[in-house]
Design a protein around this motif. Sequence first.
Motif, PDB file in Angstrom:
ATOM      1  N   ASP A   1      38.851  71.835 -66.635  1.00 20.32           N
ATOM      2  CA  ASP A   1      39.439  72.538 -65.486  1.00 20.32           C
ATOM      3  C   ASP A   1      39.076  71.947 -64.130  1.00 20.32           C
ATOM      4  OD1 ASP A   1      40.624  74.343 -67.284  1.00 20.32           O
ATOM      5  OD2 ASP A   1      38.809  75.578 -67.304  1.00 20.32           O
ATOM      6  N   LEU A   2      39.093  70.627 -64.026  1.00 22.47           N
ATOM      7  CA  LEU A   2      38.881  69.984 -62.729  1.00 22.47           C
ATOM      8  C   LEU A   2      40.066  70.269 -61.814  1.00 22.47           C
ATOM      9  CD1 LEU A   2      37.676  66.403 -63.739  1.00 22.47           C
ATOM     10  CD2 LEU A   2      36.306  68.173 -62.658  1.00 22.47           C
ATOM     11  N   THR A   3      39.820  70.339 -60.520  1.00 20.99           N
ATOM     12  CA  THR A   3      40.904  70.405 -59.546  1.00 20.99           C
ATOM     13  C   THR A   3      41.311  68.985 -59.181  1.00 20.99           C
ATOM     14  OG1 THR A   3      39.452  70.353 -57.612  1.00 20.99           O
ATOM     15  CG2 THR A   3      39.965  72.543 -58.544  1.00 20.99           C
ATOM     16  N   LYS A   4      42.382  68.860 -58.450  1.00 26.84           N
ATOM     17  CA  LYS A   4      42.848  67.543 -58.005  1.00 26.84           C
ATOM     18  C   LYS A   4      41.768  66.859 -57.156  1.00 26.84           C
ATOM     19  CE  LYS A   4      47.171  67.353 -56.785  1.00 26.84           C
ATOM     20  NZ  LYS A   4      48.421  67.432 -56.005  1.00 26.84           N
ATOM     21  N   ALA A   5      41.131  67.611 -56.259  1.00 30.34           N
ATOM     22  CA  ALA A   5      40.091  67.044 -55.400  1.00 30.34           C
ATOM     23  C   ALA A   5      38.868  66.649 -56.228  1.00 30.34           C
ATOM     24  CB  ALA A   5      39.698  68.046 -54.310  1.00 30.34           C
ATOM     25  N   GLU A   6      38.461  67.495 -57.166  1.00 29.11           N
ATOM     26  CA  GLU A   6      37.310  67.174 -58.016  1.00 29.11           C
ATOM     27  C   GLU A   6      37.593  65.944 -58.874  1.00 29.11           C
ATOM     28  OE1 GLU A   6      35.553  71.699 -58.613  1.00 29.11           O
ATOM     29  OE2 GLU A   6      37.097  70.950 -59.967  1.00 29.11           O
ATOM     30  N   ALA A   7      38.824  65.839 -59.368  1.00 28.53           N
ATOM     31  CA  ALA A   7      39.211  64.684 -60.177  1.00 28.53           C
ATOM     32  C   ALA A   7      39.111  63.403 -59.350  1.00 28.53           C
ATOM     33  CB  ALA A   7      40.622  64.860 -60.726  1.00 28.53           C
ATOM     34  N   SER A   8      39.533  63.464 -58.103  1.00 22.21           N
ATOM     35  CA  SER A   8      39.459  62.297 -57.237  1.00 22.21           C
ATOM     36  C   SER A   8      38.008  61.862 -57.030  1.00 22.21           C
ATOM     37  CB  SER A   8      40.103  62.609 -55.888  1.00 22.21           C
ATOM     38  OG  SER A   8      39.995  61.504 -55.029  1.00 22.21           O
ATOM     39  N   LYS A   9      37.134  62.823 -56.788  1.00 24.68           N
ATOM     40  CA  LYS A   9      35.718  62.499 -56.607  1.00 24.68           C
ATOM     41  C   LYS A   9      35.120  61.919 -57.882  1.00 24.68           C
ATOM     42  CE  LYS A   9      34.990  66.350 -53.494  1.00 24.68           C
ATOM     43  NZ  LYS A   9      34.238  67.604 -53.347  1.00 24.68           N
ATOM     44  N   ARG A  10      35.488  62.480 -59.015  1.00 25.32           N
ATOM     45  CA  ARG A  10      34.959  61.999 -60.307  1.00 25.32           C
ATOM     46  C   ARG A  10      35.465  60.585 -60.583  1.00 25.32           C
ATOM     47  NH1 ARG A  10      30.803  61.777 -63.265  1.00 25.32           N
ATOM     48  NH2 ARG A  10      31.081  62.188 -65.452  1.00 25.32           N
ATOM     49  N   ILE A  11      36.716  60.308 -60.222  1.00 25.21           N
ATOM     50  CA  ILE A  11      37.257  58.953 -60.369  1.00 25.21           C
ATOM     51  C   ILE A  11      36.416  57.975 -59.565  1.00 25.21           C
ATOM     52  CG2 ILE A  11      39.196  57.454 -59.704  1.00 25.21           C
ATOM     53  CD1 ILE A  11      41.047  59.797 -60.603  1.00 25.21           C
ATOM     54  N   ASP A  12      36.099  58.329 -58.318  1.00 25.10           N
ATOM     55  CA  ASP A  12      35.272  57.456 -57.486  1.00 25.10           C
ATOM     56  C   ASP A  12      33.915  57.200 -58.142  1.00 25.10           C
ATOM     57  OD1 ASP A  12      37.289  57.319 -55.586  1.00 25.10           O
ATOM     58  OD2 ASP A  12      36.360  58.802 -54.251  1.00 25.10           O
ATOM     59  N   GLU A  13      33.301  58.255 -58.666  1.00 26.62           N
ATOM     60  CA  GLU A  13      31.987  58.117 -59.313  1.00 26.62           C
ATOM     61  C   GLU A  13      32.058  57.203 -60.535  1.00 26.62           C
ATOM     62  OE1 GLU A  13      30.814  62.084 -60.343  1.00 26.62           O
ATOM     63  OE2 GLU A  13      30.741  62.730 -58.251  1.00 26.62           O
ATOM     64  N   LEU A  14      33.073  57.426 -61.356  1.00 25.45           N
ATOM     65  CA  LEU A  14      33.190  56.643 -62.585  1.00 25.45           C
ATOM     66  C   LEU A  14      33.602  55.202 -62.303  1.00 25.45           C
ATOM     67  CD1 LEU A  14      34.729  59.310 -64.981  1.00 25.45           C
ATOM     68  CD2 LEU A  14      32.383  58.426 -64.982  1.00 25.45           C
ATOM     69  N   GLN A  15      34.388  54.986 -61.260  1.00 29.22           N
ATOM     70  CA  GLN A  15      34.734  53.619 -60.874  1.00 29.22           C
ATOM     71  C   GLN A  15      33.466  52.865 -60.475  1.00 29.22           C
ATOM     72  OE1 GLN A  15      37.739  54.202 -57.835  1.00 29.22           O
ATOM     73  NE2 GLN A  15      39.301  53.386 -59.188  1.00 29.22           N
ATOM     74  N   ALA A  16      32.598  53.525 -59.734  1.00 28.86           N
ATOM     75  CA  ALA A  16      31.341  52.886 -59.336  1.00 28.86           C
ATOM     76  C   ALA A  16      30.489  52.565 -60.564  1.00 28.86           C
ATOM     77  CB  ALA A  16      30.581  53.787 -58.370  1.00 28.86           C
ATOM     78  N   LYS A  17      30.478  53.472 -61.513  1.00 29.47           N
ATOM     79  CA  LYS A  17      29.667  53.288 -62.708  1.00 29.47           C
ATOM     80  C   LYS A  17      30.208  52.170 -63.600  1.00 29.47           C
ATOM     81  CE  LYS A  17      27.514  55.869 -66.441  1.00 29.47           C
ATOM     82  NZ  LYS A  17      27.297  57.173 -67.046  1.00 29.47           N
ATOM     83  N   THR A  18      31.535  52.067 -63.694  1.00 34.85           N
ATOM     84  CA  THR A  18      32.147  51.088 -64.585  1.00 34.85           C
ATOM     85  C   THR A  18      32.471  49.759 -63.893  1.00 34.85           C
ATOM     86  OG1 THR A  18      34.393  51.881 -64.130  1.00 34.85           O
ATOM     87  CG2 THR A  18      33.221  52.871 -66.027  1.00 34.85           C
ATOM     88  N   GLY A  19      32.434  49.743 -62.558  1.00 35.01           N
ATOM     89  CA  GLY A  19      32.785  48.527 -61.838  1.00 35.01           C
ATOM     90  C   GLY A  19      34.272  48.367 -61.621  1.00 35.01           C
ATOM     91  N   ARG A  20      35.045  49.354 -62.008  1.00 30.94           N
ATOM     92  CA  ARG A  20      36.491  49.305 -61.770  1.00 30.94           C
ATOM     93  C   ARG A  20      36.791  49.703 -60.324  1.00 30.94           C
ATOM     94  NH1 ARG A  20      40.892  50.332 -65.546  1.00 30.94           N
ATOM     95  NH2 ARG A  20      40.237  49.774 -67.628  1.00 30.94           N
ATOM     96  N   GLY A  21      37.956  49.313 -59.862  1.00 28.70           N
ATOM     97  CA  GLY A  21      38.411  49.748 -58.547  1.00 28.70           C
ATOM     98  C   GLY A  21      37.692  49.086 -57.379  1.00 28.70           C
ATOM     99  N   GLN A  22      37.057  47.954 -57.625  1.00 31.30           N
ATOM    100  CA  GLN A  22      36.348  47.287 -56.520  1.00 31.30           C
ATOM    101  C   GLN A  22      37.181  46.221 -55.905  1.00 31.30           C
ATOM    102  OE1 GLN A  22      32.522  45.949 -57.822  1.00 31.30           O
ATOM    103  NE2 GLN A  22      31.929  47.968 -58.522  1.00 31.30           N
TER     104      GLN A  22
END
Length: 74
Positions: free
Chosen positions: A53-74
């Motif tokens: 039950d993430l919201t759109k805003a929470e999903a965006s923040k989680r994407i940023d966190e996971l991108q940093a963790k995985t090295g994607r989106g750099q």
Amino acid sequence: MTTMTDRGNERADQSAAIKEPDEWVTGDEPPTAAQESYLSTLAREAHAELPPDLTKAEASKRIDELQAKTGRGQ
């Protein structure tokens, strides 16, 4: 014709339009299908659990966190 001044104004206007997810008018809505799909991919790669039950805003923040963790989106 686009002048250098016009280009500078376009950049300023675009950066002014970028808001933090907590400021989004639609931030409390459910995530988009694209967010859900990308989050699933990132979570799998990061060996991370996604809260339900993430919201759109929470999903965006989680994407940023996971991108940093995985090295994607750099």
